[in-house]
Design a protein around this motif. Structure first.
Motif: not given
Ligand code: DC
Length: 213
Positions: A31, A36, A81-82, A85, A91, A111-112, A114, A166, A169
């Motif tokens: 995810t 990204r 990406a951060s 996100a 989201r 992911g973060r 899920i 991460d 937030r």
């Molecule tokens: O896992 P990654 O490094 O490829 O993730 C890229 C960015 O996306 C990272 O800053 C965290 C965010 N992210 C998120 O907030 N939620 C997710 N489910 C996956 C990634």
């Protein structure tokens, strides 16, 4: 069958999730690629990754081709990406895609958020982590393998900054779900992490009486 794998950057989630998916015959979704790819589109439009409207537009216009791009892991895209996100509208726009992906035939997703937001009722939740030093070393080795110059101290600082962003937030922060099983990969190689995870998944599915074959 939904397996949710969350954790901080470079903890080994992706490698583990891919192997679990192959072993169990489930589709796999990274995810992070959604965020990204959204960031990449924003950067290419010369827009600001903190601009919610621009990022939302980018998230809504993603196609399969965006995920196949080879340049989604460079430093600039990772930082952007951060940023995207952390935007609630982004989201929300990506939530449905993730639920649809897993809802069809089951899946392994990493992911973060899920196990906390996307699939709070996932059959198995793993929280994969490792020390900052170990994760920064893995990131640094990835840069080396791609032939990119990287200063180790800068990579550590970057991993720490990304963790902080991460975890703090407001929208869907990175936290371990209360029912997630913890795997610390600091001293594990990929095979050991996989064996540990598979054992946990099998134990959980036996406990919940879910057939894996
Ligand atoms: O896992 P990654 O490094 O490829 O993730 C890229 C960015 O996306 C990272 O800053 C965290 C965010 N992210 C998120 O907030 N939620 C997710 N489910 C996956 C990634």
């Amino acid at each position: 069958m939904i397996i949710a794998i969350d954790g901080p950057a470079a903890a080994g989630k992706g490698t583990l999730a891919k192997r679990l998916a192959a072993e169990l015959g489930l589709p796999y979704l990274d995810t992070g690629l959604l965020y990204r790819a959204t960031a990449k589109r924003v950067l290419e439009a010369n827009a600001d990754p903190a601009d919610e409207q621009a990022a939302l537009l980018a998230a809504r216009s993603l196609t399969q081709a965006d995920f196949a791009r080879p340049d989604l892991r460079d430093a600039e895209t990772s930082k952007a990406a951060s940023q995207v996100a952390s935007l609630p509208a982004v989201r929300q726009a990506l939530l449905e895609f993730q639920r649809n992906f897993g809802g069809r035939h089951g899946a392994v997703l990493d992911g973060r958020d899920i196990g906390t937001i996307i699939f709070p009722k996932a059959d198995v939740k793993l929280f994969v982590t490792a020390s900052v030093q170990a994760r920064a070393r893995r990131r640094w080795l990835e840069f080396q393998a791609r032939g990119e110059e990287a200063d180790f101290a800068a990579v550590i600082a970057d991993v720490e900054a990304r963790d902080e962003a991460d975890r703090t937030r407001a929208s869907a922060p990175l936290i371990q779900a209360p029912d997630a099983l913890l795997i610390d990969t600091t001293t594990l190689d990929a095979d050991e992490a996989f064996a540990t995870a598979l054992k946990l998944v099998r134990a959980k599915t036996t406990e919940r009486n879910i057939g894996l074959d």
